[in-house]
Design an enzyme around this catalytic site. Structure first.
Site, PDB file in Angstrom:
ATOM      1  N   HIS A 217     -15.953  27.621  13.286  1.00  0.00           N
ATOM      2  CA  HIS A 217     -17.303  27.734  12.712  1.00  0.00           C
ATOM      3  C   HIS A 217     -18.320  26.754  13.282  1.00  0.00           C
ATOM      4  CE1 HIS A 217     -16.294  24.090  10.575  1.00  0.00           C
ATOM      5  NE2 HIS A 217     -17.556  23.968  10.247  1.00  0.00           N
TER       6      HIS A 217
HETATM    7  C1  UD1 Z   1     -22.212  22.944   7.904  1.00  0.00           C
HETATM    8  C2  UD1 Z   1     -22.122  21.553   8.540  1.00  0.00           C
HETATM    9  C3  UD1 Z   1     -20.773  21.397   9.218  1.00  0.00           C
HETATM   10  C4  UD1 Z   1     -19.634  21.704   8.251  1.00  0.00           C
HETATM   11  C5  UD1 Z   1     -19.850  23.095   7.668  1.00  0.00           C
HETATM   12  C6  UD1 Z   1     -18.769  23.461   6.691  1.00  0.00           C
HETATM   13  C7  UD1 Z   1     -24.304  20.713   9.309  1.00  0.00           C
HETATM   14  C8  UD1 Z   1     -25.095  20.353  10.504  1.00  0.00           C
HETATM   15  N1  UD1 Z   1     -23.140  21.350   9.566  1.00  0.00           N
HETATM   16  O1  UD1 Z   1     -22.197  23.890   8.955  1.00  0.00           O
HETATM   17  O2  UD1 Z   1     -20.631  20.068   9.653  1.00  0.00           O
HETATM   18  O3  UD1 Z   1     -18.400  21.659   8.931  1.00  0.00           O
HETATM   19  O4  UD1 Z   1     -21.133  23.143   7.018  1.00  0.00           O
HETATM   20  O5  UD1 Z   1     -18.824  24.827   6.391  1.00  0.00           O
HETATM   21  O6  UD1 Z   1     -24.689  20.428   8.198  1.00  0.00           O
HETATM   22  N2  UD1 Z   1     -24.510  30.821   5.891  1.00  0.00           N
HETATM   23  C9  UD1 Z   1     -24.380  31.862   5.001  1.00  0.00           C
HETATM   24  N3  UD1 Z   1     -24.021  31.566   3.733  1.00  0.00           N
HETATM   25  C10 UD1 Z   1     -23.794  30.302   3.306  1.00  0.00           C
HETATM   26  C11 UD1 Z   1     -23.961  29.252   4.228  1.00  0.00           C
HETATM   27  C12 UD1 Z   1     -24.300  29.523   5.515  1.00  0.00           C
HETATM   28  O7  UD1 Z   1     -24.534  33.028   5.337  1.00  0.00           O
HETATM   29  O8  UD1 Z   1     -23.464  30.108   2.122  1.00  0.00           O
HETATM   30  C13 UD1 Z   1     -24.845  31.152   7.302  1.00  0.00           C
HETATM   31  C14 UD1 Z   1     -26.327  31.160   7.566  1.00  0.00           C
HETATM   32  O9  UD1 Z   1     -26.604  32.228   8.385  1.00  0.00           O
HETATM   33  C15 UD1 Z   1     -26.566  29.875   8.325  1.00  0.00           C
HETATM   34  C16 UD1 Z   1     -25.240  29.619   8.992  1.00  0.00           C
HETATM   35  O10 UD1 Z   1     -24.258  30.181   8.132  1.00  0.00           O
HETATM   36  O11 UD1 Z   1     -27.602  29.992   9.230  1.00  0.00           O
HETATM   37  C17 UD1 Z   1     -24.946  28.165   9.187  1.00  0.00           C
HETATM   38  O12 UD1 Z   1     -25.037  27.444   7.956  1.00  0.00           O
HETATM   39  P1  UD1 Z   1     -25.449  25.893   7.942  1.00  0.00           P
HETATM   40  O13 UD1 Z   1     -25.553  25.420   6.558  1.00  0.00           O
HETATM   41  O14 UD1 Z   1     -26.632  25.676   8.797  1.00  0.00           O
HETATM   42  O15 UD1 Z   1     -24.281  25.147   8.661  1.00  0.00           O
HETATM   43  P2  UD1 Z   1     -22.718  25.400   8.748  1.00  0.00           P
HETATM   44  O16 UD1 Z   1     -22.415  26.118  10.003  1.00  0.00           O
HETATM   45  O17 UD1 Z   1     -22.140  25.979   7.502  1.00  0.00           O
END
Ligand code: UD1
Length: 380
Positions: A217
């Site tokens: 991820h």
């Molecule tokens: C974040 C953390 C990472 C951690 C991870 C655990 C940062 C920079 N990164 O990454 O260190 O390992 O969480 O999971 O903070 N999304 C959804 N639903 C959700 C959450 C996210 O659809 O509930 C999708 C969205 O499209 C979003 C993408 O996932 O753009 C990324 O989510 P984001 O919160 O930016 O970071 P993670 O990749 O989850």
């Protein structure tokens, strides 16, 4: 009574908070009151609510509902929302976990109001500033007042950056570093002492059939097409060499990356591959069950590398470096990067490694209790 505000927003932080909130209730109820702020960085039921339900975490006292956006916007929204809560609540200290945008934003909001920050999982380093997590952890550590390290190596990293171990109570200008152990180990032991749910992989596989447990991820792995498709090739090649399926609970970021590349030939093969079993994100107890039953773990997540070790499974790390160096030093995990041949070769090597010890690399299973005592001492 000491008023604490805990800030959490992403899946691994709810898991860590489960261990800490339990210890606060059990050991510090007459000294510390704790309120929880959920930043809303993770918002899907399977990324957030399910952890609150299944780990028995109290509902957040505040919810910012930040959601997804670009990194700076997400950080800025959390920063602004947190400041408002801090001005209302005026806590004696703020507690943050790990290395996400929620960690950094919560820390900056607090320290700008001169509220001391307690950082749990301090001192970890990948020494790669290309990773958003590395920036988040370095800035958080250097703004924190009480730095709780999960490992000896994390303590060493902080000392190399100029932190001094001293005596007396921590202050904004005189931060304290303490070795507490890892709260994830606490929660692992607690949850494994209870009955775990049944294994969802066995709904598709025959019960008892071996499988690889794979998670992927990290932004650094999903957001660049060549790296991402190489990783998918590496996972497919491994399942072919080992003649073993891969069970993959999918993070939404990874599913988004796949959807964006649906015409790509590697992605098309991956989606149709008979040994690739894609699944929804797993809850914590289900994930532990998947870990207990799997043959080997392949992951780019930090926490999962440790949970593999706690479960005595070898681990192929789908990255070029790790913050959990003690695992690679001991030979329990191997860095495989993103080249398909290297991934498959490391998997063939690591599947023969057996782990017979849980040697206390991550503390004594009472890290959260030690953290409570440190908070009472430094801020009480
Ligand atoms: C974040 C953390 C990472 C951690 C991870 C655990 C940062 C920079 N990164 O990454 O260190 O390992 O969480 O999971 O903070 N999304 C959804 N639903 C959700 C959450 C996210 O659809 O509930 C999708 C969205 O499209 C979003 C993408 O996932 O753009 C990324 O989510 P984001 O919160 O930016 O970071 P993670 O990749 O989850």
């Amino acid at each position: 009574m000491l008023q604490l505000l805990t800030i959490a927003g992403a899946r691994p932080q709810f898991i860590k908070y489960a261990a800490v909130s339990r210890a606060l209730r059990n050991f510090s109820a007459n000294k510390i009151t704790d309120k929880l702020l959920h930043t809303g960085q993770h918002y899907d039921d399977l990324m957030s609510e399910v952890f609150f339900r299944e780990l028995n975490i109290k509902k957040p006292d505040y919810h910012l509902e930040t959601g997804s956006s670009t990194p700076a916007t997400q950080t800025a929204r959390i920063l602004e929302g947190t400041e408002n809560i801090l001005l209302q609540l005026k806590p004696d200290a703020v507690l943050v976990f790990g290395d996400t945008n929620s960690t950094l934003a919560g820390t900056l909001a607090a320290v700008k109001l001169r509220i001391p920050v307690i950082h749990i999982e301090a001192g970890l380093r990948s020494f790669r500033k290309e990773m958003p997590e590395e920036i988040n952890r370095v800035l958080t550590d250097h703004s924190s007042t009480l730095l709780c390290c999960p490992t000896r190596l994390a303590m060493d990293n902080l000392h190399n950056e100029g932190f001094k171990s001293g005596t007396g109570k921590a202050q904004l200008n005189k931060p304290a570093t303490v070795l507490t152990g890892d709260v994830m180990y606490d929660l692992f032991l607690e949850q494994c002492a209870q009955e775990l749910p049944s294994n969802p992989a066995y709904a598709t596989l025959k019960s008892g059939n071996p499988y690889l447990l794979v998670t992927l991820h990290r932004a650094g792995n999903t957001d660049e097409t060549e790296t991402f498709t190489n990783l998918l090739e590496g996972i497919m090649l491994t399942t072919e060499k080992l003649q073993m399926p891969a069970y993959i609970p999918m993070h939404p970021r990874t599913m988004n990356a796949i959807n964006l590349l649906e015409e790509n030939s590697t992605v098309l093969r991956f989606l149709k591959h008979p040994r690739i079993l894609l699944a929804a994100p797993a809850s914590y107890p289900v994930f532990l069950r998947l870990l207990q039953d799997c043959t080997m773990v392949m992951t780019d997540a930090g926490g999962v590398q440790k949970e593999a070790f706690f479960s005595r499974k070898s681990c192929v790390i789908l990255r070029e470096e790790t913050e959990w160096v003690e695992l690679t030093d001991a030979g329990y995990a191997a860095l495989a990067g993103s080249q398909p041949d290297k991934i498959a070769a490391e998997a063939e090597r690591m599947i023969r490694v057996s782990i017979s010890t849980q040697a206390s690399l991550y503390g004594d299973g009472n890290a959260a209790k030690h953290i409570c005592r440190e908070i009472e001492y430094h801020f009480g």
